[in-house]
Design a protein around this motif. Structure first.
Motif, mmCIF file in Angstrom:
data_model
loop_
_atom_site.group_PDB
_atom_site.id
_atom_site.type_symbol
_atom_site.label_atom_id
_atom_site.label_comp_id
_atom_site.label_asym_id
_atom_site.label_seq_id
_atom_site.Cartn_x
_atom_site.Cartn_y
_atom_site.Cartn_z
ATOM 1 N N THR A 205 -44.546 -17.934 71.811
ATOM 2 C CA THR A 205 -44.177 -19.065 70.960
ATOM 3 C C THR A 205 -43.402 -18.509 69.769
ATOM 4 O OG1 THR A 205 -46.277 -18.919 69.755
ATOM 5 C CG2 THR A 205 -46.174 -20.415 71.649
ATOM 6 N N TRP A 206 -42.670 -19.371 69.079
ATOM 7 C CA TRP A 206 -41.856 -18.928 67.959
ATOM 8 C C TRP A 206 -42.726 -18.231 66.904
ATOM 9 C CZ3 TRP A 206 -36.772 -18.509 67.691
ATOM 10 C CH2 TRP A 206 -35.983 -19.275 68.545
ATOM 11 N N ALA A 207 -42.260 -17.063 66.466
ATOM 12 C CA ALA A 207 -42.989 -16.281 65.471
ATOM 13 C C ALA A 207 -41.994 -15.403 64.733
ATOM 14 C CB ALA A 207 -44.062 -15.421 66.139
ATOM 15 N N THR A 208 -42.413 -14.856 63.599
ATOM 16 C CA THR A 208 -41.564 -13.923 62.863
ATOM 17 C C THR A 208 -41.189 -12.749 63.762
ATOM 18 O OG1 THR A 208 -42.614 -14.525 60.778
ATOM 19 C CG2 THR A 208 -41.429 -12.425 60.833
ATOM 20 N N TYR A 209 -39.935 -12.331 63.678
ATOM 21 C CA TYR A 209 -39.450 -11.256 64.539
ATOM 22 C C TYR A 209 -40.307 -10.006 64.390
ATOM 23 C CZ TYR A 209 -36.660 -7.513 66.475
ATOM 24 O OH TYR A 209 -36.254 -6.419 67.207
ATOM 25 N N ALA A 210 -40.644 -9.403 65.526
ATOM 26 C CA ALA A 210 -41.361 -8.128 65.555
ATOM 27 C C ALA A 210 -40.708 -7.245 66.602
ATOM 28 C CB ALA A 210 -42.831 -8.340 65.889
ATOM 29 N N THR A 211 -40.361 -6.041 66.233
ATOM 30 C CA THR A 211 -39.752 -5.099 67.180
ATOM 31 C C THR A 211 -40.627 -4.935 68.409
ATOM 32 O OG1 THR A 211 -38.663 -3.912 65.390
ATOM 33 C CG2 THR A 211 -38.929 -2.730 67.458
ATOM 34 N N THR A 212 -41.929 -4.950 68.230
ATOM 35 C CA THR A 212 -42.852 -4.726 69.343
ATOM 36 C C THR A 212 -42.859 -5.870 70.352
ATOM 37 O OG1 THR A 212 -44.634 -5.649 67.984
ATOM 38 C CG2 THR A 212 -44.379 -3.249 68.001
ATOM 39 N N ALA A 213 -42.252 -7.003 69.998
ATOM 40 C CA ALA A 213 -42.208 -8.159 70.904
ATOM 41 C C ALA A 213 -40.830 -8.369 71.517
ATOM 42 C CB ALA A 213 -42.636 -9.418 70.160
ATOM 43 N N TYR A 214 -39.859 -7.536 71.148
ATOM 44 C CA TYR A 214 -38.466 -7.736 71.544
ATOM 45 C C TYR A 214 -38.304 -7.845 73.059
ATOM 46 C CZ TYR A 214 -33.498 -6.467 72.145
ATOM 47 O OH TYR A 214 -32.171 -6.420 72.505
ATOM 48 N N ALA A 215 -39.025 -7.040 73.823
ATOM 49 C CA ALA A 215 -38.863 -7.023 75.286
ATOM 50 C C ALA A 215 -40.207 -7.127 75.988
ATOM 51 C CB ALA A 215 -38.132 -5.762 75.703
ATOM 52 N N HIS A 216 -41.128 -7.882 75.413
ATOM 53 C CA HIS A 216 -42.472 -7.983 75.986
ATOM 54 C C HIS A 216 -42.415 -8.480 77.435
ATOM 55 C CE1 HIS A 216 -46.810 -8.419 76.073
ATOM 56 N NE2 HIS A 216 -46.641 -9.616 76.606
#
Length: 365
Positions: A205-216
């Motif tokens: 769901t929409w959330a503040t950008y996190a590098t760790t979620a970029y290619a989950h």
């Protein structure tokens, strides 16, 4: 999808805020426009119009992006975008990634109504093919709010065109309003490979950008072998929760949309005419050119080798042209030649006996 189902999906999307015409927010989603050329080597480049290949921290990986004639049969497509690995990444480090990107101008996204209490869902549909099966990550990044959301799709059969559909809910996050301007609004990412640093956190769901979620969720590696490729066509992004039939439009319409961000004047014959102007001194001339459409912002100049252009009277360029007083509607260029001209006389710019001559004006997001 049956005609009845297609009509029901279309009506449902209209009820959510889509339109019957111009429903596809993507530009050049069937990859017919290729002003920069039909094969682009290297990475971190714009390729077929409005589409970019990018990478991060890689040591070896290189690829070619081409306009390819392989397409799913029976849907009216003539071209696809193909990424072919030409130099493999020897070992995928935790901080490395490769991606295909499409960036959408913010004022073209106002119908999404983010952070209004009435935000709209959007549905992304596309055809994809690769020799590498498995799970791929697809994600959206919102520039104004520094927010993101991601999802996955699966390529089930190697070397086979498959249609994929992803629906993203609207965003009601604080600061998720998409500014009504000519800046970047949302970027769509199709991940090709990514190291562990980009896959540790879910952002379904929409959330503040996190590098760790970029290619989950991404678990394949297009960069691992020069045998590997990835292709896409029929890309459509529309308001609503249903994927409807791809919206075909005339080539001229797609070209005009693309020229807002990149306009190229390419010689088509040995002495193609570019424009006219006035000699500002005995060895320089200023040539004027209007753009075919209003550009996104004041552009920068790209050009072929200076000896591919000629000024009459005066002869071949002896230095690169420089851009003068550009606007979103047109620009002058100053050209230098080694031969004498009549100061304040009329001058004309043509190709110098070659079809490789070009001037291009770039205003990408």
């Amino acid at each position: 999808m049956s005609k009845a189902a297609e009509l029901a999906a279309l009506i449902a999307n209209v009820n959510r805020g889509s339109s019957l015409g111009h429903k596809n927010i993507i530009i050049n989603g069937k990859f017919d426009v290729a002003q920069r050329g039909t094969s682009i080597a290297g990475i971190e480049n714009y390729t077929l119009d409005r589409w970019k290949i990018d990478r991060g921290n890689v040591d070896n990986w290189a690829a070619t992006v081409s306009q390819d004639s392989s397409v799913p049969s029976g849907y009216g497509f003539a071209n696809s975008l193909k990424v072919q690995t030409t130099t493999a990444e020897s070992a995928l480090a935790d901080n490395e990634y490769g991606v295909i990107e499409h960036i959408i101008e913010a004022q073209n996204l106002q119908g999404l109504q983010y952070e209004t209490g009435s935000s709209k869902p959007i549905t992304l549909s596309f055809w994809v093919k690769s020799n590498v099966t498995g799970t791929y990550c697809n994600s959206l990044y919102h520039y104004d709010g520094n927010d993101m959301v991601n999802s996955t799709y699966t390529i089930n059969s190697a070397n086979t065109w498959e249609k994929k559909t992803v629906t993203y809910a609207g965003s009601e996050l604080a600061d998720s309003t998409i500014d009504n301007n000519n800046e970047a609004g949302i970027k769509i990412n199709w991940i090709l490979f990514a190291g562990a640093n980009y896959k540790g956190t879910s952002s379904a769901t929409w959330a503040t950008y996190a590098t760790t979620a970029y290619a989950h969720g991404h678990d394949v590696n297009i960069g691992a072998s020069t045998d590997n490729y990835w292709q896409i066509t029929g890309v459509q992004l529309e308001i609503g929760e249903k994927a409807t039939e791809f919206e075909h439009e005339p080539y001229s319409v797609t070209l005009e949309k693309a020229q807002r961000y990149y306009t190229k004047f390419q010689a088509t014959s040995a002495y193609s005419y570019y424009g006219s102007g006035v000699s500002s001194a005995t060895t320089t001339a200023r040539i004027f050119k209007s753009f075919p459409v209003e550009m996104n912002h004041v552009p920068v100049l790209e050009q072929s080798a200076n000896n591919t252009w000629n000024i009459y009277p005066g002869g071949a360029f002896t230095a690169d042209a420089t851009i003068n007083n550009p606007s979103v509607w047109g620009s002058a260029i100053t050209c230098t030649t080694g031969a004498s001209q009549n100061a304040n006389g009329a001058s004309h710019c043509t190709a110098n006996n070659t079809t490789t001559a070009y001037f291009a004006f770039e205003s990408e997001l």
